[in-house]
Enzyme design. Structure first.
Site, PDB file in Angstrom:
ATOM      1  N   SER A 119       1.021  -1.200  -0.054  1.00  6.09           N
ATOM      2  CA  SER A 119      -0.402  -0.162  -0.231  1.00  6.09           C
ATOM      3  C   SER A 119       1.365   1.435  -0.004  1.00  6.09           C
ATOM      4  O   SER A 119       2.016   1.266   0.457  1.00  6.09           O
ATOM      5  CB  SER A 119      -0.862   0.099   1.353  1.00  6.09           C
ATOM      6  OG  SER A 119      -1.633   0.920   1.746  1.00  6.09           O
ATOM      7  N   TYR A 143      -1.902   0.291  10.106  1.00  7.94           N
ATOM      8  CA  TYR A 143      -2.670  -0.462   9.048  1.00  7.94           C
ATOM      9  C   TYR A 143      -1.298  -0.474   8.195  1.00  7.94           C
ATOM     10  O   TYR A 143      -0.739  -1.496   7.291  1.00  7.94           O
ATOM     11  CB  TYR A 143      -3.679   0.277   8.165  1.00  7.94           C
ATOM     12  CG  TYR A 143      -3.385  -0.544   6.640  1.00  7.94           C
ATOM     13  CD1 TYR A 143      -4.223  -1.173   6.359  1.00  7.94           C
ATOM     14  CD2 TYR A 143      -3.413   0.690   6.586  1.00  7.94           C
ATOM     15  CE1 TYR A 143      -4.090  -1.852   5.658  1.00  7.94           C
ATOM     16  CE2 TYR A 143      -2.990   0.558   4.529  1.00  7.94           C
ATOM     17  CZ  TYR A 143      -3.665  -0.942   4.490  1.00  7.94           C
ATOM     18  OH  TYR A 143      -3.720  -1.357   2.972  1.00  7.94           O
ATOM     19  N   LYS A 147       1.194  -3.601   6.866  1.00  8.64           N
ATOM     20  CA  LYS A 147       1.875  -4.358   5.327  1.00  8.64           C
ATOM     21  C   LYS A 147       3.379  -3.397   5.165  1.00  8.64           C
ATOM     22  O   LYS A 147       4.278  -4.562   4.752  1.00  8.64           O
ATOM     23  CB  LYS A 147       1.537  -2.905   4.749  1.00  8.64           C
ATOM     24  CG  LYS A 147      -0.368  -3.045   3.938  1.00  8.64           C
ATOM     25  CD  LYS A 147      -0.387  -4.466   3.704  1.00  8.64           C
ATOM     26  CE  LYS A 147      -2.245  -4.623   3.155  1.00  8.64           C
ATOM     27  NZ  LYS A 147      -2.050  -5.914   2.132  1.00  8.64           N
TER      28      LYS A 147
HETATM   29  O1  LIG Z   1     -16.142   9.434   3.794  1.00  5.38           O
HETATM   30  C1  LIG Z   1     -15.335  10.500   3.481  1.00  5.38           C
HETATM   31  C2  LIG Z   1     -14.091   8.850   3.234  1.00  5.38           C
HETATM   32  C3  LIG Z   1     -12.979   9.232   2.681  1.00  5.38           C
HETATM   33  N1  LIG Z   1     -12.703  10.827   2.778  1.00  5.38           N
HETATM   34  C4  LIG Z   1     -11.515  11.501   2.518  1.00  5.38           C
HETATM   35  O2  LIG Z   1     -11.391  10.591   1.426  1.00  5.38           O
HETATM   36  C5  LIG Z   1      -9.858  10.469   1.245  1.00  5.38           C
HETATM   37  C6  LIG Z   1      -9.592   9.237   0.185  1.00  5.38           C
HETATM   38  O3  LIG Z   1      -9.539   8.186   1.663  1.00  5.38           O
HETATM   39  P1  LIG Z   1     -10.416   6.495   1.528  1.00  5.38           P
HETATM   40  O4  LIG Z   1     -11.015   6.612   2.910  1.00  5.38           O
HETATM   41  O5  LIG Z   1     -11.507   6.704   0.822  1.00  5.38           O
HETATM   42  O6  LIG Z   1      -9.016   6.321   1.024  1.00  5.38           O
HETATM   43  P2  LIG Z   1      -7.692   6.291   1.895  1.00  5.38           P
HETATM   44  O7  LIG Z   1      -6.527   7.525   0.840  1.00  5.38           O
HETATM   45  O8  LIG Z   1      -7.333   6.465   3.694  1.00  5.38           O
HETATM   46  O9  LIG Z   1      -6.781   5.551   1.967  1.00  5.38           O
HETATM   47  C7  LIG Z   1      -6.752   4.167   0.641  1.00  5.38           C
HETATM   48  O10 LIG Z   1      -6.767   4.108   0.386  1.00  5.38           O
HETATM   49  C8  LIG Z   1      -4.482   3.035   0.650  1.00  5.38           C
HETATM   50  C9  LIG Z   1      -5.292   1.985   1.359  1.00  5.38           C
HETATM   51  O11 LIG Z   1      -3.683   1.236   1.284  1.00  5.38           O
HETATM   52  C10 LIG Z   1      -6.127   1.349   2.237  1.00  5.38           C
HETATM   53  O12 LIG Z   1      -6.436   0.582   2.284  1.00  5.38           O
HETATM   54  C11 LIG Z   1      -7.460   2.398   1.324  1.00  5.38           C
HETATM   55  O13 LIG Z   1      -8.143   2.780   2.455  1.00  5.38           O
HETATM   56  C12 LIG Z   1      -8.764  10.976   2.010  1.00  5.38           C
HETATM   57  O14 LIG Z   1      -8.510  12.519   2.471  1.00  5.38           O
HETATM   58  C13 LIG Z   1     -10.298  10.891   3.073  1.00  5.38           C
HETATM   59  O15 LIG Z   1     -10.107  11.792   4.285  1.00  5.38           O
HETATM   60  C14 LIG Z   1     -13.754  11.935   3.436  1.00  5.38           C
HETATM   61  O16 LIG Z   1     -13.369  13.521   2.713  1.00  5.38           O
HETATM   62  N2  LIG Z   1     -15.140  10.978   3.126  1.00  5.38           N
END
Ligand SMILES: O=c1ccn([C@@H]2O[C@H](COP(=O)(O)OP(=O)(O)O[C@H]3OC[C@@H](O)[C@H](O)[C@H]3O)[C@@H](O)[C@H]2O)c(=O)[nH]1
Length: 328
Positions: A119, A143, A147
């Protein structure tokens, strides 16, 4: 059974099921091993299914001996950043303990080629953008640490036990099957694009945006969204790399291009005609502001190019799974 079997551990999950489909289309025989804790039986539609837990080393040994796979792809992991902060024990058990259990089975049963789902979370907050593979790996949540430990375990096993591996450092997996056969069905769903589509479809009241005060052009976080069909293809290329005698590799799987949350919401509105209702929230702990990959090494070593990862294709393929029609 022997020949072109590929053991797909965690093959009932989002990326694993798309990879099993592509393996099957390309003439391989996927053997899906999954405990169905987060995966779905309905997504196991290609190859053979064996229900089992990654911590059950003995069972894995039997499966490897029975099927004699040309490669083992390891998708089985817990993958919620937030949950990993609250329940690190679960992450160390499933992701570190699980990886060791699988590698032990490979060692005892003689499977030599391992492909691992790593990741971008292993980098933490990068010093430089785009992120190259030589960037320091300083994960900022449990997490990401699990990894990274698994990557290090692979490297150590490789030196001592003749195993060869490809660690694929995914950026943000997204989209759904181009043919519409399988999609993203996490429970709970925490990822941005599915939640934004759920809000657009009215199945949740609104999308919470975690911070609009980042030092980015529109204040929201920037990520490198890569289509699951592209991720699946990278795994098939990694199988071929190892089967053809290629060296150990750790490569990014991203597009080289970052997209902000607001850009995603604009694309959903344009493509579906539905607004995404939002509420602003404070920043989420553990979120780096900007992450995007340098994809050059995967291109050089695996011949990998992202073909389906433009934002419109991602939204067009994912939207129907959330009950949204897409404008032509
Ligand atoms: O409901 C939400 C979900 C997410 N977000 C934002 O959107 C962005 C993307 O968030 P996501 O949860 O979709 O994904 P993340 O970037 O946190 O992690 C992801 O990518 C790396 C992988 O290894 C992880 O398993 C995966 O969860 C972040 O900035 C997060 O704060 C929101 O603003 N609202």
């Amino acid at each position: 059974m022997s020949g072109q079997n590929v053991l797909v551990v965690g093959g009932a999950g989002f990326i694993g099921s798309h990879t099993a489909k592509l393996l099957s289309k390309q003439g391989y025989e996927p053997v899906v091993y999954d405990n169905l804790s987060t995966g779905h039986l309905a997504s196991v539609r290609w190859g053979t299914f064996v229900e089992g837990d990654i911590l059950d080393t003995q069972r894995l040994i039997e499966v490897v001996e029975d099927h004699d796979p040309i490669a083992v792809i390891h998708f089985a992991a817990s993958a919620y950043v937030g949950e990993s902060v609250e329940h690190p024990a679960k992450y160390y058990r499933n992701n570190v303990g699980g990886t060791q259990s699988l590698l032990e089975a490979c060692r005892f049963a003689g499977a030599r080629n391992v492909i691992f789902s790593s990741s971008c979370a292993t980098y933490g907050v990068p010093d430089q953008l785009p992120i190259r593979e030589g960037e320091a790996q300083r994960p900022i949540n449990p997490y990401g640490r699990t990894k990274l430990i698994a990557e290090q375990m692979l490297a150590d096993y490789s030196v001592a036990y003749e195993l060869r591996y490809v660690a694929l450092r995914y950026f943000n997996a997204s989209g759904a099957d181009i043919d519409g056969e399988i999609g993203e069905t996490h429970d709970p769903e925490t990822h941005l694009i599915p939640r934004a589509l759920m809000a657009a479809a009215g199945s949740i009241d609104f999308l919470e945006i975690y911070g609009n005060d980042y030092d980015t052009p529109d204040g929201t976080c920037i990520r490198d969204y890569i289509h699951v069909a592209d991720l699946a293809r990278a795994h098939v290329l990694a199988v071929e790399h190892l089967v053809n005698g290629g060296n150990n590799l750790a490569v990014n799987l991203g597009t080289g291009h970052g997209t902000s949350i607001k850009e995603i919401l604009d694309a959903i509105r344009r493509l579906t005609g539905h607004n995404v209702p939002v509420e602003m929230r404070a920043r989420r702990a553990g979120d780096p502001p900007v992450l995007y990959a340098d994809p050059a090494l995967a291109a050089e070593k695996l011949g990998f190019q992202a073909l389906y990862s433009d934002l419109d294709t991602i939204i067009r393929t994912a939207a129907p799974f959330f009950g949204l029609e897409v404008r032509t």
